[in-house]
Design an enzyme around this catalytic site. Sequence first.
Site, mmCIF file in Angstrom:
data_model
loop_
_atom_site.group_PDB
_atom_site.id
_atom_site.type_symbol
_atom_site.label_atom_id
_atom_site.label_comp_id
_atom_site.label_asym_id
_atom_site.label_seq_id
_atom_site.Cartn_x
_atom_site.Cartn_y
_atom_site.Cartn_z
ATOM 1 N N GLY A 10 0.834 -1.189 0.000
ATOM 2 C CA GLY A 10 0.000 0.000 0.000
ATOM 3 C C GLY A 10 0.869 1.239 0.000
ATOM 4 O O GLY A 10 2.057 1.190 -0.311
ATOM 5 N N CYS A 11 0.269 2.348 0.357
ATOM 6 C CA CYS A 11 0.981 3.623 0.394
ATOM 7 C C CYS A 11 2.234 3.504 1.254
ATOM 8 O O CYS A 11 2.194 2.982 2.368
ATOM 9 C CB CYS A 11 0.060 4.699 0.947
ATOM 10 S SG CYS A 11 0.830 6.296 1.154
ATOM 11 N N PHE A 12 3.347 3.992 0.749
ATOM 12 C CA PHE A 12 4.609 3.811 1.467
ATOM 13 C C PHE A 12 4.724 4.623 2.743
ATOM 14 O O PHE A 12 5.534 4.320 3.606
ATOM 15 C CB PHE A 12 5.822 4.020 0.569
ATOM 16 C CG PHE A 12 5.817 5.179 -0.396
ATOM 17 C CD1 PHE A 12 5.239 6.403 -0.122
ATOM 18 C CD2 PHE A 12 6.443 5.014 -1.625
ATOM 19 C CE1 PHE A 12 5.268 7.445 -1.033
ATOM 20 C CE2 PHE A 12 6.494 6.052 -2.550
ATOM 21 C CZ PHE A 12 5.894 7.280 -2.246
ATOM 22 N N TRP A 13 3.913 5.654 2.933
ATOM 23 C CA TRP A 13 4.015 6.502 4.124
ATOM 24 C C TRP A 13 3.778 5.707 5.406
ATOM 25 O O TRP A 13 4.553 5.785 6.349
ATOM 26 C CB TRP A 13 3.006 7.634 4.073
ATOM 27 C CG TRP A 13 3.143 8.600 2.946
ATOM 28 C CD1 TRP A 13 4.253 8.837 2.176
ATOM 29 C CD2 TRP A 13 2.125 9.459 2.456
ATOM 30 N NE1 TRP A 13 3.974 9.800 1.240
ATOM 31 C CE2 TRP A 13 2.676 10.202 1.386
ATOM 32 C CE3 TRP A 13 0.795 9.681 2.805
ATOM 33 C CZ2 TRP A 13 1.940 11.152 0.684
ATOM 34 C CZ3 TRP A 13 0.070 10.629 2.099
ATOM 35 C CH2 TRP A 13 0.645 11.354 1.057
ATOM 36 N N HIS A 153 -2.394 2.120 7.413
ATOM 37 C CA HIS A 153 -1.661 1.071 8.114
ATOM 38 C C HIS A 153 -1.830 1.199 9.621
ATOM 39 O O HIS A 153 -1.870 2.299 10.159
ATOM 40 C CB HIS A 153 -0.174 1.136 7.756
ATOM 41 C CG HIS A 153 0.071 0.864 6.315
ATOM 42 N ND1 HIS A 153 0.101 1.849 5.369
ATOM 43 C CD2 HIS A 153 0.257 -0.306 5.654
ATOM 44 C CE1 HIS A 153 0.301 1.311 4.186
ATOM 45 N NE2 HIS A 153 0.398 0.009 4.330
#
Length: 161
Positions: A10-13, A153
């Site tokens: 998913g989004c790396f942040w 997350h």
Amino acid sequence: MIKNIVLGGGCFWGLQDLIRKQEGVIKTIVGYSGGKIENPSYDNHEGHAEVVKIEYDSEKTTFKKLLDFFFQIHNPTTMNQQGNDRGTSYRSVIFYNDEQEKKEANDIINIVNKSKRWENPVVTSLEPFINFTEAEDYHQDYLVKNPHGYTCHRIYFDSYL
């Protein structure tokens, strides 16, 4: 010994924000991996996954422990999706460096599937590590710079091991 692992979920942040806090992790960098476009960017990274490159001390943690945590903090059963983020950029993927890492990744996937913690089976892909391009500076440590920024997350489960 210092080693590297590249993971996408998913989004790396959000991945970076949670993984950076794990014992033995020395450094995390967000970027793009697994695609064919040269010099990918946030606006043009088709085929690449948003990933976190993790530098770790193998005397303080292991590849398997990092994968265990990875499977605790994202849903590995949704194809090309995490939360509201959709597309191959957000696929669940482990980029392995050698056959031993591929085997260990398969072992963890089997453990996660056998746990029945998720309603559906794991769809995380195993891909050989070929390339990594660091993302733009404003993406690095994004949730440290923007503590109320978007993330999909969280820690869903305790250890599978």
